[in-house]
Design a protein around this motif. Structure first.
Motif, PDB file in Angstrom:
ATOM      1  N   ALA A 138      -0.645  90.203 -28.205  1.00  0.00           N
ATOM      2  CA  ALA A 138      -0.657  89.072 -29.275  1.00  0.00           C
ATOM      3  C   ALA A 138       0.170  87.900 -28.740  1.00  0.00           C
ATOM      4  N   LEU A 139      -0.289  86.581 -29.151  1.00  0.00           N
ATOM      5  CA  LEU A 139       0.320  85.325 -29.013  1.00  0.00           C
ATOM      6  C   LEU A 139       0.568  85.015 -27.526  1.00  0.00           C
ATOM      7  N   SER A 140      -0.352  83.749 -27.347  1.00  0.00           N
ATOM      8  CA  SER A 140      -0.190  83.349 -25.885  1.00  0.00           C
ATOM      9  C   SER A 140       1.171  82.468 -25.549  1.00  0.00           C
ATOM     10  N   PRO A 141       1.571  82.196 -24.623  1.00  0.00           N
ATOM     11  CA  PRO A 141       2.953  81.497 -24.541  1.00  0.00           C
ATOM     12  C   PRO A 141       3.075  80.177 -25.190  1.00  0.00           C
ATOM     13  N   PRO A 142       2.014  79.230 -25.635  1.00  0.00           N
ATOM     14  CA  PRO A 142       2.021  77.953 -26.257  1.00  0.00           C
ATOM     15  C   PRO A 142       2.586  78.341 -27.902  1.00  0.00           C
ATOM     16  N   GLU A 143       1.810  79.682 -28.140  1.00  0.00           N
ATOM     17  CA  GLU A 143       1.984  79.957 -29.687  1.00  0.00           C
ATOM     18  C   GLU A 143       3.419  80.626 -29.828  1.00  0.00           C
ATOM     19  N   ILE A 144       4.115  81.218 -28.806  1.00  0.00           N
ATOM     20  CA  ILE A 144       5.380  81.357 -29.000  1.00  0.00           C
ATOM     21  C   ILE A 144       6.264  80.350 -28.640  1.00  0.00           C
ATOM     22  N   LEU A 145       5.977  79.545 -27.883  1.00  0.00           N
ATOM     23  CA  LEU A 145       6.684  78.189 -27.797  1.00  0.00           C
ATOM     24  C   LEU A 145       6.743  77.437 -29.275  1.00  0.00           C
ATOM     25  N   GLY A 174      -3.914  79.790 -22.983  1.00  0.00           N
ATOM     26  CA  GLY A 174      -3.090  78.254 -23.254  1.00  0.00           C
ATOM     27  C   GLY A 174      -2.599  77.967 -21.846  1.00  0.00           C
ATOM     28  N   ALA A 175      -3.050  78.427 -20.665  1.00  0.00           N
ATOM     29  CA  ALA A 175      -2.645  78.030 -19.316  1.00  0.00           C
ATOM     30  C   ALA A 175      -3.515  76.744 -18.998  1.00  0.00           C
ATOM     31  N   TYR A 189      -0.321  68.855 -23.234  1.00  0.00           N
ATOM     32  CA  TYR A 189       0.756  68.741 -22.490  1.00  0.00           C
ATOM     33  C   TYR A 189       2.190  68.902 -23.472  1.00  0.00           C
ATOM     34  N   SER A 190       1.910  68.446 -24.823  1.00  0.00           N
ATOM     35  CA  SER A 190       2.868  68.849 -25.820  1.00  0.00           C
ATOM     36  C   SER A 190       2.992  70.129 -26.233  1.00  0.00           C
ATOM     37  N   LYS A 191       1.905  70.775 -26.169  1.00  0.00           N
ATOM     38  CA  LYS A 191       2.011  72.244 -26.733  1.00  0.00           C
ATOM     39  C   LYS A 191       2.746  73.016 -25.783  1.00  0.00           C
ATOM     40  N   ALA A 192       2.567  72.811 -24.418  1.00  0.00           N
ATOM     41  CA  ALA A 192       3.463  73.544 -23.521  1.00  0.00           C
ATOM     42  C   ALA A 192       3.156  72.774 -21.955  1.00  0.00           C
ATOM     43  N   THR A 193       4.132  72.453 -21.386  1.00  0.00           N
ATOM     44  CA  THR A 193       3.926  71.681 -20.205  1.00  0.00           C
ATOM     45  C   THR A 193       3.681  73.017 -19.220  1.00  0.00           C
ATOM     46  N   ALA A 194       3.241  72.530 -17.821  1.00  0.00           N
ATOM     47  CA  ALA A 194       3.092  73.693 -16.942  1.00  0.00           C
ATOM     48  C   ALA A 194       4.289  74.540 -16.912  1.00  0.00           C
ATOM     49  N   ASP A 195       5.688  73.847 -16.518  1.00  0.00           N
ATOM     50  CA  ASP A 195       6.921  74.703 -16.475  1.00  0.00           C
ATOM     51  C   ASP A 195       6.927  75.521 -17.715  1.00  0.00           C
ATOM     52  N   GLU A 196       6.756  74.837 -19.088  1.00  0.00           N
ATOM     53  CA  GLU A 196       7.226  75.593 -20.291  1.00  0.00           C
ATOM     54  C   GLU A 196       6.283  77.043 -20.216  1.00  0.00           C
ATOM     55  N   TRP A 197       5.034  76.875 -19.933  1.00  0.00           N
ATOM     56  CA  TRP A 197       4.073  78.127 -20.229  1.00  0.00           C
ATOM     57  C   TRP A 197       4.811  79.230 -19.167  1.00  0.00           C
ATOM     58  N   LEU A 198       4.976  78.582 -17.883  1.00  0.00           N
ATOM     59  CA  LEU A 198       5.517  79.827 -16.982  1.00  0.00           C
ATOM     60  C   LEU A 198       6.939  80.178 -17.380  1.00  0.00           C
TER      61      LEU A 198
END
Ligand code: SF4
Lengths: 406, 297
Positions: A138-145, A174-175, A189-198
């Protein structure tokens, strides 16, 4: 370097860099890409097993403040078509999933400002209390962010709390393309930048969880940006080893703000094959039959995939963008065997859990995937009144549905 | 590639007779890409990097009046369905031909017309001449399992009417293989039949798999040397499979719609869409009409 010498290195099991990958992607024939990818698949999976999982793809809410312009699924806060699934609805979906042999929900949703971190904790705890063996992917990286921003807790703490509540693994959604130029154009971009996703994935792996990784190509990205995406995933996998699998699919343009046209079937097979070649530290690549249809989905097995993904049972996001394909377990198994492979059921970590279940017990055939909710069902779950809403429409709705218990 | 498959493909290329073991290697093996590469080689030797397509306006045979003007991109007006009588067939062709605005009119399965003529070759020959004189450019289809193949070639040749597509009628696996062998040794069929359409005209239940479809396309190209084109159907098999089939031996795409259909949500014209797909498959798109004549792009 010539394509022939790059191909030779791939055949010898060597790693290629981004420049060489781009040269292959843009210059090699589709057949050559397929043969190279199939060779790697055969070396990694010499037994000829192709796996699949019985689980259910559930979207707990379609309300989202991110507003990605490639997304046909979300509804803005306050929309009459917005929904949040209730705990009881989710329990029913789990019961249905278990009845057909499934043991996991793939649970993802919009960035709903009216669902605080406590809602997720309570949901996960309730699922685990009721179904102790059931898995929550559950919960892709942008959801966690999003939850980190909403709760003002660091990502590591959000992950810790979610794991304590019952989170088992994290899907790689969300990648899109992990290049910020693309993310700006896609308004993600605001939901998660590339660096934030990683970075979220790094936290997830450090917390001991496994995850998948994905790539949605074919919107505003260039071939070089797809290659950059793959190289960034490969780097993180070198560092953590936390990814179990990679899934790529083409942007589905119907009903989206961005519009445009879908990449072709050949584009998909070439991109899949390139992914297998570049991601030399990933064990598993899934076929995306839900976006490509059963036929090209099956052909994925000749172009580097070793997994047919999930029977899904339910699907809402791709359907909203116009693609409606369905494969139940019997159909997935038929396609695997017809391609000359041995079908096996797996779990999220790709452990084999058994042979096809429908051969052991009667499972009703399914010709269409279920939806999150029947059309027109606008009911609001009772338990939502226990949680504070941030949006004005959310606060008004909760005030109208009664006082919160102390 | 497995050695036995490579050896069989060498035999195919040399035109040698295949034995039972060779057939098993070809049809039962799972090295799909190797089979596709061999078929692609055969296809490129014949057609280079051209891939033709035809944009078709389907018109029911029992209502041959056109509701709208012929779309500018139409390369063929195709009468669909089975006529009730020979004279109804001729009347439908006449009615459509006067509205065709230069686009070739095609229609009818050879077997349907043969049945309407009581399986009398002379009557059928007369009907075909009458249809040609009424404005029919080609018959739409001929079944590969048609009885009396020499008679079929003689009747068609005598009438001056060719057939667009030879079909396997939904045969798959060993049945398809037998039909392909039959076609491969059918004298004169290439003179009356321009293309072979190896995939099923209707979706079977359960549907054919992607592997099965592509294997059939590849085998058709490898084993049928006496028909010029291997054809796939854009509308019936879908853009994705039709596109991939172009890399497995097919060189012609049939039944591309002549006009966009809003209910299918197309954002581009079908001509742009087919061009994009053919180009992405590595070929040069060439529009053609129902007589298989190349059109100006
Ligand atoms: S893709 Fe996800 S985050 Fe973006 S708008 Fe859709 S639901 Fe929201």
């Amino acid at each position: 370097m010539s394509i022939a010498s790059i191909a030779e290195r791939v055949r010898d099991g060597g790693r290629i860099d981004g420049r060489e990958a781009l040269q292959l992607y843009t210059g090699a024939s589709t057949a050559l890409l397929g043969r190279l990818a199939d060779g790697i698949r055969a070396r990694r999976h010499p037994s000829g097993v192709v796996t699949y999982i019985i689980d259910r793809n559930v979207n707990y809410t379609n309300v989202c403040v991110a507003r990605c312009n490639f997304c046909a699924f979300y509804r803005p806060v306050g929309s009459a078509e917005g929904y949040v699934l209730g705990f009881d609805e989710l329990f029913r979906k789990i019961d249905e999933t278990r009845a057909v042999g499934g043991n996991q929900l793939l649970l993802q949703g919009g960035h709903n400002p009216d669902l605080p971190l406590e809602w997720y904790e309570d949901l996960f705890s309730a699922v685990k209390a009721r179904y102790p063996d059931f898995r929550l992917h559950a919960l892709s990286p942008p959801e966690i962010l999003h939850l980190s921003r909403l709760s003002q807790e660091p990502v590591a703490e959000v992950v810790r709390r979610l794991v304590a509540a019952g989170l088992d693994s994290v899907p790689g959604g969300g990648a899109e393309i992990l290049v910020d130029r693309v993310r700006r154009e896609l308004n993600c971009y605001s939901k998660a930048t590339a660096d934030e996703w990683l970075s979220v994935m790094r936290h997830v792996h450090e917390a001991g969880l496994r995850s998948t990784a994905t790539m949605m190509y074919g919107s505003v990205d260039t071939p070089a940006e797809r290659v950059e995406h793959l190289c960034r995933l490969r780097d993180l996998q070198d560092e953590t080893g936390g990814f179990t699998a990679f899934i790529t699919w083409s942007y589905q343009p119907a009903n989206t703000e961005l519009a445009g046209v879908e990449a072709t079937g050949i584009d998909y097979l070439r991109t899949l094959a390139l992914s297998r070649i570049v991601l030399d530290n990933f064990d598993n690549l899934q076929a995306s039959w839900v976006t490509q249809g059963g036929k090209v989905g099956q052909l994925s097995l000749a172009f580097g995939a070793n997994d047919m993904g999930s029977v899904m049972i339910e699907e809402n996001v791709v359907r909203a963008a116009g693609a409606e394909y369905c494969m139940d377990e019997a159909e997935i198994v038929r396609n695997i065997e017809d391609a000359g492979f041995v079908p096996k059921r797996r779990n999220m970590t790709y452990d084999i859990v058994g042979d096809p279940l429908f051969r052991r017990r009667a499972i009703p055939r399914r010709t269409a995937l279920a939806v999150a909710r029947p059309a027109g069902d606008t009911s609001v779950p009772d338990e939502l009144s226990r949680y504070p809403a941030r949006s004005r429409p959310g606060r008004e709705q909760r005030a109208a549905s009664g006082p919160r218990p102390a | 590639m497995h050695d036995d498959l490579a050896a069989v493909l060498d035999k195919v290329e040399a035109g040698e007779t295949l034995d039972e073991g060779d057939w098993r290697a070809l049809t039962g093996g799972h090295d799909l890409i190797a089979l596709g590469m061999a078929a692609d080689g055969a296809r490129r030797r014949r057609h280079g990097d051209r891939a033709t397509f035809v944009q078709v306006v389907p018109v029911p045979v029992d209502a041959p009046a056109l509701a709208e003007p012929v779309a500018a991109d139409a390369g063929e007006l195709r009468l669909t369905g089975r006529p009730e009588t020979p004279s109804a067939a001729v009347a439908a062709v006449r009615a459509l031909a006067v509205r065709a605005d230069g686009a070739p009119v095609t229609g009818f399965a050879y077997g349907d017309l043969e049945a309407l003529c009581g399986h009398d070759a002379a009557r059928l020959g007369d009907l075909l001449v009458e249809l040609r004189e009424a404005g029919l450019a080609r018959l739409t289809s001929l079944a590969a399992d048609a009885p009396n193949p020499e008679t079929v070639v003689a009747v068609l040749g005598g009438s001056g009417l060719g057939v667009s597509g030879l079909t396997l009628g939904g045969a798959a696996g060993d049945d398809a293989r037998r039909l392909l062998q039959r076609v491969g040794s059918w004298d004169g069929v290439g003179g009356v039949c321009r293309a072979l359409a190896p995939l099923s005209p209707v979706e079977a239940s359960p549907p054919a798999t992607g592997y099965a479809d592509l294997r059939q396309v590849a085998l058709a190209r490898l084993l049928v040397d006496n028909i010029d084109s291997i054809q796939v159907d854009w509308s019936r098999h879908g853009p994705k499979l039709a596109q991939v089939a172009l890399t497995f031996g097919a060189d012609d795409v049939d039944a591309v719609p002549a006009a966009a259909s809003p209910d299918q949500g197309w954002r581009r014209s079908p001509r742009e869409e087919i061009r994009r797909n053919i180009t992405a498959a590595g070929f040069v798109p060439v529009p053609r009409n129902g007589r298989f004549e190349a059109l100006q792009s």
